[in-house]
Design a protein around this motif. Structure first.
Motif, PDB file in Angstrom:
ATOM      1  N   ASN A  69       0.849  -1.182   0.000  1.00 34.57           N
ATOM      2  CA  ASN A  69       0.000   0.000   0.000  1.00 34.57           C
ATOM      3  C   ASN A  69       0.892   1.242   0.000  1.00 34.57           C
ATOM      4  OD1 ASN A  69      -1.592   2.260   0.996  1.00 34.57           O
ATOM      5  ND2 ASN A  69      -3.181   0.748   1.355  1.00 34.57           N
ATOM      6  N   TRP A  74      -0.086  -1.293   5.165  1.00 36.84           N
ATOM      7  CA  TRP A  74      -0.558  -2.587   4.688  1.00 36.84           C
ATOM      8  C   TRP A  74       0.244  -3.133   3.510  1.00 36.84           C
ATOM      9  CZ3 TRP A  74      -4.183  -4.793   7.662  1.00 36.84           C
ATOM     10  CH2 TRP A  74      -4.892  -3.955   8.519  1.00 36.84           C
ATOM     11  N   TYR A  76      -0.542  -6.462   0.691  1.00 35.56           N
ATOM     12  CA  TYR A  76      -1.591  -7.390   0.281  1.00 35.56           C
ATOM     13  C   TYR A  76      -0.943  -8.497  -0.536  1.00 35.56           C
ATOM     14  CZ  TYR A  76      -3.899  -3.009   1.239  1.00 35.56           C
ATOM     15  OH  TYR A  76      -4.282  -1.836   1.821  1.00 35.56           O
ATOM     16  N   ILE A 118      -3.598  -2.042  -6.858  1.00 36.11           N
ATOM     17  CA  ILE A 118      -3.930  -1.072  -5.818  1.00 36.11           C
ATOM     18  C   ILE A 118      -3.958   0.321  -6.436  1.00 36.11           C
ATOM     19  CG2 ILE A 118      -1.545  -0.783  -5.052  1.00 36.11           C
ATOM     20  CD1 ILE A 118      -2.794  -0.707  -2.161  1.00 36.11           C
ATOM     21  N   GLY A 122      -3.850   4.305  -2.420  1.00 32.87           N
ATOM     22  CA  GLY A 122      -3.896   3.243  -1.422  1.00 32.87           C
ATOM     23  C   GLY A 122      -5.276   3.025  -0.839  1.00 32.87           C
ATOM     24  N   LEU A 125      -8.205  -1.647  -3.270  1.00 28.01           N
ATOM     25  CA  LEU A 125      -7.493  -2.844  -3.678  1.00 28.01           C
ATOM     26  C   LEU A 125      -8.436  -3.638  -4.587  1.00 28.01           C
ATOM     27  CD1 LEU A 125      -5.123  -4.901  -3.218  1.00 28.01           C
ATOM     28  CD2 LEU A 125      -6.489  -5.789  -1.317  1.00 28.01           C
ATOM     29  N   GLN A 145      -9.933   0.419   1.654  1.00 29.25           N
ATOM     30  CA  GLN A 145      -8.968   0.322   2.730  1.00 29.25           C
ATOM     31  C   GLN A 145      -9.193   1.435   3.755  1.00 29.25           C
ATOM     32  OE1 GLN A 145      -6.210  -1.956   3.594  1.00 29.25           O
ATOM     33  NE2 GLN A 145      -6.929  -0.777   5.330  1.00 29.25           N
TER      34      GLN A 145
END
Length: 156
Positions: A69, A74, A76, A118, A122, A125, A145
């Motif tokens: 991110n 974060w 992912y 993404i 941010g 996603l 997010q």
């Protein structure tokens, strides 16, 4: 010059963290190496002085793909466990990893084709997959997010 030693024997995926101080590396997801436990997980280095990698993220899973991110907190990943159970089902999923704690939260979708995207901010996603391993129920999902909790599915 800094020389980094990866715990993952075959590195195929690299990404810098949002602030450029962390580096992430993961192995390959295809071929015979996917069954080798040494090639599971994501290695993490703090480039501001840490001598070796931090504890591995998702250490029990083969990482198919990951994105960091750009806002920070974060990472992912799309990952498989490759533990055959109930006639050979593979435990696959998308995960949100809190980089402060290393805690991985499943996002509730079996990934296919195992790639993530993404938004530059941010805030969003996007992944593609199916629900409960039912490939006739394949969809694209967008997760929002929030700033302090794992992503929430917003649109299918």
């Amino acid at each position: 010059m800094i020389v980094l030693n990866a715990q993952v024997p075959v590195v195929e995926q690299l990404a810098f963290g949002h602030d450029g101080r962390r580096l992430y590396a993961a192995g390959m997801w295809f071929g015979n190496r996917q069954f080798q436990r040494a090639n599971h997980g994501i290695d993490v280095w703090n480039l501001s002085g840490q001598p070796g990698p931090a504890p591995r993220l998702l250490p029990d899973r083969v990482v198919n793909g990951f994105v960091v991110n750009p806002a920070g907190k974060w990472l992912y990943a799309s990952a498989d466990q490759y533990v055959l159970r109930d006639g050979g089902t593979i435990d696959s999923g998308y995960f949100a990893i809190d980089l402060a704690t290393g805690q991985a939260t499943p996002l509730g979708l079996t990934p296919y084709p195992r790639q993530l995207a993404i938004s530059p901010s941010g805030d969003w996603l996007i992944g593609c997959g199916c629900v409960d391993h039912d490939w006739s129920d394949t969809r694209v999902v967008r997760w929002r997010q929030p700033s302090n909790s794992p992503p929430e599915p917003e649109r299918e």
